[in-house]
Enzyme design. Structure first.
Site, PDB file in Angstrom:
ATOM      1  N   LYS A 138     -39.239 -16.474 -53.636  1.00 59.29           N
ATOM      2  CA  LYS A 138     -39.472 -16.288 -55.070  1.00 59.29           C
ATOM      3  C   LYS A 138     -40.718 -15.441 -55.321  1.00 59.29           C
ATOM      4  CE  LYS A 138     -37.168 -20.594 -56.259  1.00 59.29           C
ATOM      5  NZ  LYS A 138     -35.889 -19.936 -56.372  1.00 59.29           N
ATOM      6  N   CYS A 139     -40.799 -14.346 -54.617  1.00 65.46           N
ATOM      7  CA  CYS A 139     -41.972 -13.477 -54.636  1.00 65.46           C
ATOM      8  C   CYS A 139     -41.547 -12.085 -55.095  1.00 65.46           C
ATOM      9  CB  CYS A 139     -42.552 -13.429 -53.212  1.00 65.46           C
ATOM     10  SG  CYS A 139     -43.951 -12.325 -52.978  1.00 65.46           S
ATOM     11  N   GLY A 140     -42.465 -11.344 -55.665  1.00 67.49           N
ATOM     12  CA  GLY A 140     -42.174  -9.968 -56.037  1.00 67.49           C
ATOM     13  C   GLY A 140     -41.826  -9.098 -54.836  1.00 67.49           C
ATOM     14  N   THR A 188     -40.017 -10.262 -52.275  1.00 70.80           N
ATOM     15  CA  THR A 188     -38.818 -10.823 -51.645  1.00 70.80           C
ATOM     16  C   THR A 188     -37.762  -9.766 -51.319  1.00 70.80           C
ATOM     17  OG1 THR A 188     -39.219 -12.979 -52.635  1.00 70.80           O
ATOM     18  CG2 THR A 188     -36.971 -12.539 -51.917  1.00 70.80           C
TER      19      THR A 188
END
Length: 161
Positions: free
Chosen positions: A35-37, A39
């Site tokens: 859930k990361c930019g 990803t």
């Protein structure tokens, strides 16, 4: 003398990932999060692995919830997300801590070997290990896995061991 080959990681879908299985081959270790930019870098990691796996290059994803709580899922949720959204076929470890005193032994060693600047400060730090099991390069989150400098570093390790 300690090398990357002295470590193991719990596998995301059970079992153990023995880094000794990669002895003599380049290995890219990446702390990941769903859930990361950053990803979408899973796509680039998969492309890199597809390109270099026949040459013996290994990639291991190490999910971590250490940065912004961006990997909150269970092992089955993480595995499902990676396979469904990015077709990840390279080995993935179970969720591990990669920073501070709770870091798994592999990342304690990587943090020591790479020094202060090489410690992961966010998700998707990439660590290139040579055929002798020593770290030879690291790349921050902002460097995509398909960047020329990553590919060039892998190719240098393939040529020079």
């Amino acid at each position: 003398m300690t090398t990357a080959y002295d470590f193991t990681l719990p596998g995301l879908e059970g079992g153990t990932i023995n880094l000794s299985d990669y002895r003599g081959k380049p290995l890219l270790i990446v702390n990941t999060a769903s859930k990361c930019g950053f990803t979408p870098q899973y796509e680039g990691l998969q492309a890199l692995w597809s390109q270099f796996k026949k040459a013996g290059v290994g990639i291991i994803g190490v999910p971590s919830n250490d940065f912004g709580q961006q990997e909150p899922g269970t092992s089955s949720e993480i595995a499902s997300f990676c396979h469904r959204n990015y077709g990840v076929g390279f080995p993935m470890a179970a969720r591990c801590s990669v920073k501070g005193p709770d870091a798994v032994p592999l990342f304690q060693w990587l943090n020591k070997e790479n020094g202060f600047l090489g410690r992961p400060r966010w998700n998707f730090y990439k660590y290139l290990i040579n055929g002798a099991g020593k770290p030879v390069a690291w790349f921050t989150s902002v460097t995509p896995p398909t960047a020329p400098r990553v590919r060039d570093a892998i190719e240098r390790v393939l040529l020079n061991g």
